[in-house]
Write an enzyme that holds these catalytic residues in place. Sequence first.
Site, PDB file in Angstrom:
ATOM      1  N   LYS A 136       0.839  -1.208   0.000  1.00  0.00           N
ATOM      2  CA  LYS A 136       0.000   0.000   0.000  1.00  0.00           C
ATOM      3  C   LYS A 136       0.872   1.255   0.000  1.00  0.00           C
ATOM      4  CE  LYS A 136      -0.205  -0.182   5.034  1.00  0.00           C
ATOM      5  NZ  LYS A 136      -1.008  -0.563   6.208  1.00  0.00           N
ATOM      6  N   ARG A 182     -10.595   0.451  14.488  1.00  0.00           N
ATOM      7  CA  ARG A 182     -10.660   1.075  13.161  1.00  0.00           C
ATOM      8  C   ARG A 182     -11.746   0.338  12.389  1.00  0.00           C
ATOM      9  NH1 ARG A 182      -4.416   1.728  11.099  1.00  0.00           N
ATOM     10  NH2 ARG A 182      -5.053  -0.188  10.040  1.00  0.00           N
ATOM     11  N   TYR A 215      15.056  30.376   6.005  1.00  0.00           N
ATOM     12  CA  TYR A 215      13.908  31.158   6.475  1.00  0.00           C
ATOM     13  C   TYR A 215      13.906  31.285   7.993  1.00  0.00           C
ATOM     14  CZ  TYR A 215      11.655  30.670   1.870  1.00  0.00           C
ATOM     15  OH  TYR A 215      11.345  30.723   0.541  1.00  0.00           O
ATOM     16  N   MET A 262      10.635  24.340   1.113  1.00  0.00           N
ATOM     17  CA  MET A 262       9.819  23.501   0.237  1.00  0.00           C
ATOM     18  C   MET A 262      10.677  22.681  -0.736  1.00  0.00           C
ATOM     19  SD  MET A 262       6.723  24.600  -2.322  1.00  0.00           S
ATOM     20  CE  MET A 262       5.833  25.524  -1.076  1.00  0.00           C
TER      21      MET A 262
END
Length: 370
Positions: free
Chosen positions: A35, A130, A261, A309
């Site tokens: 998956k 779940r 940043y 990013m």
Amino acid sequence: MTAQAELLIDLDAYRANLAALREYAPEAKQMAVVKANAYGHGLFPIAQAARDGGADWLGVAAPSEALLLRQGGDSGPLMCWLTTPGTDFAALIDAGIELTASSAEQLQQIASASRLRPRVQLKVDTGLARNGAFGPDFDDLVATAVKLQAAGKVVITGLWSHLACADEPEHPANDSQEQVFRNAIEAVRTAGLEPELIHLANSAATITRPSVHFGLVRVGIASYGIRPDPELAVPGVKPVMTCRAALAAVKSVPAGIGVSYGWRWISDQPTRLGLVPVGYGDGIDRAASNRGTVGLNGSRLPVRGTICMDQFVVDLAAEPAAVGDLVTLFGPGDNGEPTAEDWAESAGTIAYEIVTRLAGRWTRTYLGAR
Ligand SMILES: *Cc1c(COP(=O)(O)O)cnc(C)c1O
């Protein structure tokens, strides 16, 4: 030409891991869990390697993943376990994908979806809360299964559940879930069903808890060479993925320079900085800002300042690196580089997330493809 940002996937290591994991559960069949793009390793090559490597089954969560595998030419035993009322069950059934029913209602939807008779496994919630039928809802599911199978509408092929705390072998949930599961096996047999596949174990339980191997084990994270938990040793497996990138820039800076940043790191002495051309847009966790490291020639170079990013900065004080040099974000650790587990620690998460969230602009290169 070297890729700017590359994931090297070692399919020989993956197949060897599957073989090693079979030794932990020699009596059980093996489902390779692929998956989430094979935990970030790439669905198709990993699925192919799993089949070549002797996995009896493939397992995925979403119907889209199962259908992709079929479109890619895979035709072996394949199970999918997370569907919703809008799911096109007919497409899955017609593609020979085994489905899971977690409620009587869902079983009915599956049974009436196609003219073919679907193969369906029943899921019992033994304590993860779940999916899966819980308590009286499970009795309902079993009763519905008996009726629909007698009417020739479905074949009930399995009974299964999933553990909440398998990565903590001493956790009382493991005993309790095993007991609830054994009761569920009794209940389906008493009701006259004889599902051929009974399964409960994920990687952690495959390694630590033989009493829950039953007929099949579902191995995910350990097959990629990553421990389910840093405390849980898995002798015999090795990381499949190496994540690396070429330095896009190298520069010397004096003391007192703010980096990236927010200026969250200020150089305390003259040093050299390297620019790594991947960032959170590629799935590199921003939480590892000022904490992660990358490997180069056996040294660890610390991340300086905020991960952006598309890029982040590392400190080259420990190594005379040049622009274009390949730094390893994580790999098997053989050459002193960090592992995905190290990045997980730096980012305050689990290694599952480190590999699975890789996205964006990587070139995936496969070693050992057949
Ligand atoms: C993801 C998943 C697995 C594999 O778990 P690992 O801890 O990665 O081995 C097994 N079963 C189910 C139902 C899953 O969702």
